[in-house]
Design an enzyme around this catalytic site. Sequence first.
Site, mmCIF file in Angstrom:
data_model
loop_
_atom_site.group_PDB
_atom_site.id
_atom_site.type_symbol
_atom_site.label_atom_id
_atom_site.label_comp_id
_atom_site.label_asym_id
_atom_site.label_seq_id
_atom_site.Cartn_x
_atom_site.Cartn_y
_atom_site.Cartn_z
ATOM 1 N N ALA A 1 0.856 -1.184 0.000
ATOM 2 C CA ALA A 1 0.000 0.000 0.000
ATOM 3 C C ALA A 1 0.894 1.236 0.000
ATOM 4 O O ALA A 1 2.042 1.183 0.460
ATOM 5 C CB ALA A 1 -0.886 -0.012 1.239
ATOM 6 N N GLY B 1 0.540 -5.112 0.844
ATOM 7 C CA GLY B 1 -0.642 -5.174 -0.012
ATOM 8 C C GLY B 1 -0.347 -5.794 -1.375
ATOM 9 O O GLY B 1 -1.242 -6.334 -2.020
ATOM 10 N N GLU C 1 -0.558 -9.397 -0.801
ATOM 11 C CA GLU C 1 -1.976 -9.691 -0.550
ATOM 12 C C GLU C 1 -2.792 -9.633 -1.842
ATOM 13 O O GLU C 1 -3.717 -10.431 -2.043
ATOM 14 C CB GLU C 1 -2.521 -8.698 0.485
ATOM 15 N N GLU D 1 4.528 -5.180 7.136
ATOM 16 C CA GLU D 1 3.746 -4.141 7.825
ATOM 17 C C GLU D 1 4.197 -3.917 9.257
ATOM 18 O O GLU D 1 4.095 -2.802 9.780
ATOM 19 C CB GLU D 1 2.252 -4.516 7.822
HETATM 20 N N1 CO8 Z 1 4.563 3.276 -0.576
HETATM 21 C C1 CO8 Z 1 4.937 4.448 -1.125
HETATM 22 N N2 CO8 Z 1 6.089 4.604 -1.827
HETATM 23 C C2 CO8 Z 1 6.872 3.529 -1.975
HETATM 24 C C3 CO8 Z 1 6.535 2.269 -1.430
HETATM 25 C C4 CO8 Z 1 5.318 2.170 -0.709
HETATM 26 N N3 CO8 Z 1 4.880 1.008 -0.200
HETATM 27 N N4 CO8 Z 1 7.518 1.401 -1.713
HETATM 28 C C5 CO8 Z 1 8.429 2.079 -2.438
HETATM 29 N N5 CO8 Z 1 8.046 3.354 -2.581
HETATM 30 C C6 CO8 Z 1 8.750 4.434 -3.290
HETATM 31 C C7 CO8 Z 1 9.936 4.932 -2.488
HETATM 32 O O1 CO8 Z 1 9.511 5.870 -1.526
HETATM 33 C C8 CO8 Z 1 10.791 5.537 -3.574
HETATM 34 O O2 CO8 Z 1 10.260 6.782 -3.954
HETATM 35 P P1 CO8 Z 1 11.199 8.126 -3.876
HETATM 36 O O3 CO8 Z 1 12.287 7.846 -4.826
HETATM 37 O O4 CO8 Z 1 10.263 9.215 -4.306
HETATM 38 O O5 CO8 Z 1 11.646 8.214 -2.478
HETATM 39 C C9 CO8 Z 1 10.573 4.595 -4.750
HETATM 40 O O6 CO8 Z 1 9.348 3.915 -4.476
HETATM 41 C C10 CO8 Z 1 11.671 3.551 -4.881
HETATM 42 O O7 CO8 Z 1 11.787 2.888 -3.661
HETATM 43 P P2 CO8 Z 1 13.167 2.755 -2.860
HETATM 44 O O8 CO8 Z 1 14.068 3.905 -3.183
HETATM 45 O O9 CO8 Z 1 12.840 2.518 -1.418
HETATM 46 O O10 CO8 Z 1 13.751 1.427 -3.545
HETATM 47 P P3 CO8 Z 1 14.739 0.376 -2.891
HETATM 48 O O11 CO8 Z 1 15.152 -0.518 -4.018
HETATM 49 O O12 CO8 Z 1 15.806 1.042 -2.107
HETATM 50 O O13 CO8 Z 1 13.846 -0.464 -1.842
HETATM 51 C C11 CO8 Z 1 11.889 -1.660 -1.123
HETATM 52 C C12 CO8 Z 1 12.788 -1.239 -2.309
HETATM 53 C C13 CO8 Z 1 12.673 -2.608 -0.189
HETATM 54 C C14 CO8 Z 1 10.682 -2.381 -1.691
HETATM 55 C C15 CO8 Z 1 11.478 -0.396 -0.323
HETATM 56 O O14 CO8 Z 1 10.951 0.564 -1.239
HETATM 57 C C16 CO8 Z 1 10.429 -0.658 0.714
HETATM 58 O O15 CO8 Z 1 10.736 -1.178 1.794
HETATM 59 N N6 CO8 Z 1 9.148 -0.278 0.450
HETATM 60 C C17 CO8 Z 1 8.069 -0.403 1.395
HETATM 61 C C18 CO8 Z 1 7.599 -1.843 1.529
HETATM 62 C C19 CO8 Z 1 6.494 -1.939 2.555
HETATM 63 O O16 CO8 Z 1 6.688 -1.673 3.722
HETATM 64 N N7 CO8 Z 1 5.296 -2.370 2.133
HETATM 65 C C20 CO8 Z 1 4.159 -2.524 2.995
HETATM 66 C C21 CO8 Z 1 3.298 -1.288 2.968
HETATM 67 S S1 CO8 Z 1 1.956 -1.341 4.136
HETATM 68 C C22 CO8 Z 1 0.793 -2.300 3.359
HETATM 69 O O17 CO8 Z 1 0.975 -2.771 2.261
HETATM 70 C C23 CO8 Z 1 -0.491 -2.523 4.097
HETATM 71 C C24 CO8 Z 1 -1.575 -3.062 3.197
HETATM 72 C C25 CO8 Z 1 -2.880 -3.160 3.932
HETATM 73 C C26 CO8 Z 1 -3.808 -2.009 3.618
HETATM 74 C C27 CO8 Z 1 -5.137 -2.296 4.261
HETATM 75 C C28 CO8 Z 1 -6.167 -1.212 4.021
HETATM 76 C C29 CO8 Z 1 -7.535 -1.498 4.615
#
Ligand code: CO8
Length: 258
Positions: free
Chosen positions: A66, A109, A112, A132
Amino acid sequence: MTEYSTILVETRGRVGWITLNRPDALNALNSTLATELGDAVAAFDADEEIGCIVLIGSERAFAAGADIKEMADKSVRDMTVANPFAGFAAVARARTPLVAAVSGYALGGGCELAMMCDVILAADNAKFGQPEINLGVIPGLGGTQRLTRAVGTYKAAELILTGRMMDADEAERAGLVSRIVPVSDLADEALKTAETIASKSLPVAYAAKDALQAALESGLAEGLRFESRTFASLFALDDQKEGMAAFREKRSPHFMGR
Ligand code: CO8
């Protein structure tokens, strides 16, 4: 075809092909994407010419979860009454078979969303996880329920409590993945799989999905009764007559979807 801002939608024969398309955010699932994806899946699901739907991302990410930036300042009310992710319900309830073609990250997500699909094809660079817990929340789009059913209690608990990722091999060993393919072949293999599924009888595919769902939602005796009743009901279809006649006549069946 409707124009969307976060997904690309096309048809390839009887296959509905949806590409998640937020490359700058690793296909993070924001509320617009949830709504657009829900609308696109619902439209394909209502179209009898579509026999299978493929969800695919980029090589680097199926979806990294998400959209954390959009979600960070939300309130309880925002996440419930005005649920920004309501669109995903259309994916989970689609009658048409869905294939998730996962390359790169399928996190939170994203994992999921893949698990809402019937088949998960993983590229050899795929990484699955429910991180998460690192954000101070738990999975919210089915992770605690579907991952547990897919990989078992203890594997799911370890993944959800540590937030670690697993690679494609581990995911396949654990039962989360239908099949692993080389990353360069992912789109071709997803299309072939989807074309194969779409070549079958659509009402029979619906019945198979219903019975598979019953395996997740009911006890064994009830599930077996459901399967047995559903199996018998298929003898009302022309496609059952055609399928069995084709076998006897040593030819390929030509299903009409009725
Ligand atoms: N949300 C928003 N932006 C994101 C996300 C995300 N989940 N993941 C990556 N991005 C963005 C980064 O912020 C970055 O943008 P910017 O350059 O503008 O800063 C761009 O994508 C590239 O990402 P990275 O520079 O971080 O790339 P890396 O190769 O260094 O890392 C990773 C890749 C490991 C995937 C890292 O981006 C990461 O850890 N992302 C987050 C993963 C995460 O925690 N996901 C879970 C999110 S919570 C969720 O999914 C809950 C769902 C349930 C919802 C229920 C609703 C009812």
